[in-house]
Motif scaffolding. Structure first.
Motif, PDB file in Angstrom:
ATOM      1  N   HIS A 127     -25.039  30.902  -7.400  1.00 55.21           N
ATOM      2  CA  HIS A 127     -24.444  30.149  -6.295  1.00 55.21           C
ATOM      3  C   HIS A 127     -23.929  28.793  -6.788  1.00 55.21           C
ATOM      4  N   ALA A 142     -20.667  29.360  -8.353  1.00 52.29           N
ATOM      5  CA  ALA A 142     -19.617  29.542  -7.352  1.00 52.29           C
ATOM      6  C   ALA A 142     -19.174  28.200  -6.782  1.00 52.29           C
ATOM      7  N   VAL A 143     -20.136  27.347  -6.453  1.00 53.35           N
ATOM      8  CA  VAL A 143     -19.802  26.046  -5.863  1.00 53.35           C
ATOM      9  C   VAL A 143     -19.013  25.191  -6.838  1.00 53.35           C
ATOM     10  N   SER A 147     -23.899  36.550  -6.928  1.00 58.51           N
ATOM     11  CA  SER A 147     -23.980  35.860  -5.636  1.00 58.51           C
ATOM     12  C   SER A 147     -22.959  36.488  -4.678  1.00 58.51           C
ATOM     13  N   ASP A 186     -21.090  34.632  -1.880  1.00 60.10           N
ATOM     14  CA  ASP A 186     -20.013  33.700  -2.219  1.00 60.10           C
ATOM     15  C   ASP A 186     -18.689  34.393  -2.499  1.00 60.10           C
ATOM     16  N   HIS A 198     -15.403  33.238  -0.698  1.00 54.29           N
ATOM     17  CA  HIS A 198     -14.887  31.964  -1.185  1.00 54.29           C
ATOM     18  C   HIS A 198     -14.211  32.136  -2.546  1.00 54.29           C
TER      19      HIS A 198
END
Length: 278
Positions: A152, A155-156, A258, A261, A264
């Motif tokens: 995660h 991904a962020v 993840s 996610d 996104h």
């Protein structure tokens, strides 16, 4: 400054210009109409409503290119067109245009701060494109053991970088590697990817040139990368390829580990394909 910085910031600059154009056209053309009217020219004041029409179309475009669509902003050209075609006298027309200019400016602020920033190209695909899918399938086995929390974070960091939020991407990358102590193996490669993205993010955010020394992937890690590091012809090329590979690796880890996610990540697919094909 870099290829990616130039691509993203050029689009962000265009979007800022479009945002500025909305109050300029909506208020400016109306003001010109007032001045023309005060000078005694017999011109239908309704003609000056075209500033509101142009502003509405710009706002609708800015709403359209966002991942989350604002139906109110998308529909503004309809109301502006009504102002343009329905006859009004000077006082009524002036009042309507000023009120509309205020309203559309408030809608711009609502769009900007409630519906997020616009990506350069929002991918509408539901699945990964073939070149990207091939790389992820190749790398997924190596990074299958990465924890969902770390994935995660990947991904962020990727999405923040893709949206030009460099300072936030750097901060999240730093937080992501805390507690990751492996010196070898896939975890070490992932940590290196976070560090490379952090380094580039800070340089871009502060508009600094390439440093004399910088972090790159090690030869034993080349098999995990999307783009051959050996193709680097000079320091600049090596510097940029390292960033491309780091971002692609973060995308792959996030996609594999993840699942929440993935929407996104899909929204950033056009950006990923640019990295892959650059």
């Amino acid at each position: 400054m870099t290829r990616i910085k130039t691509t993203i910031q050029s689009d962000r600059k265009k979007q800022r210009y479009l945002e500025l154009a909305i109050p300029i056209f909506s208020f400016g053309v109306t003001l010109i109409g007032v001045l023309v009217w005060m000078m005694g020219f017999e011109i239908n004041f309704q003609f000056f409503a075209f500033g509101c029409v142009i502003s509405s179309c710009i706002l609708a475009y800015l709403a359209w290119i966002r991942p989350k669509k604002d139906i109110v902003a998308l529909s503004t050209p309809i109301y502006a067109f009504i102002f343009f075609v329905v006859p009004t006298d000077y006082v009524s027309g002036l009042t309507l245009q000023i009120l509309y200019a205020v309203s559309i400016t408030l809608l711009l602020l609502r769009l900007k701060y409630r519906f997020g920033s616009a990506h350069t190209e929002v991918s509408l695909r539901k699945e990964l494109a073939s070149p990207l899918k091939i790389y992820i399938e190749k790398a997924s086995g190596s990074f299958a053991g990465i924890s969902p929390d770390t994935a995660h974070d990947a991904a962020v960091v990727f999405v923040q970088f893709a949206h030009g939020e460099y300072r936030e991407a750097a901060r999240r990358a730093v937080a992501a590697v805390i507690g990751q102590v492996d010196d070898v193996g896939e975890v070490a490669t992932l940590v290196r990817a976070f560090s490379i993205v952090k380094e580039h993010s800070l340089l871009i955010d502060k508009s600094l040139p390439r440093p004399l020394t910088y972090e790159v992937f090690r030869p034993e890690e080349y098999g995990l990368l999307a783009k051959p590091q050996l193709l680097a012809l000079d320091d600049d090329h090596e510097f940029f390829i390292a960033l491309d590979n780091a971002l692609l690796l973060l995308f792959s880890v996030a996609w594999t580990n993840s699942e929440a996610d993935r929407p996104h990540l899909l929204a950033c697919q056009a950006f990923v394909l640019k990295l892959l094909n650059a």
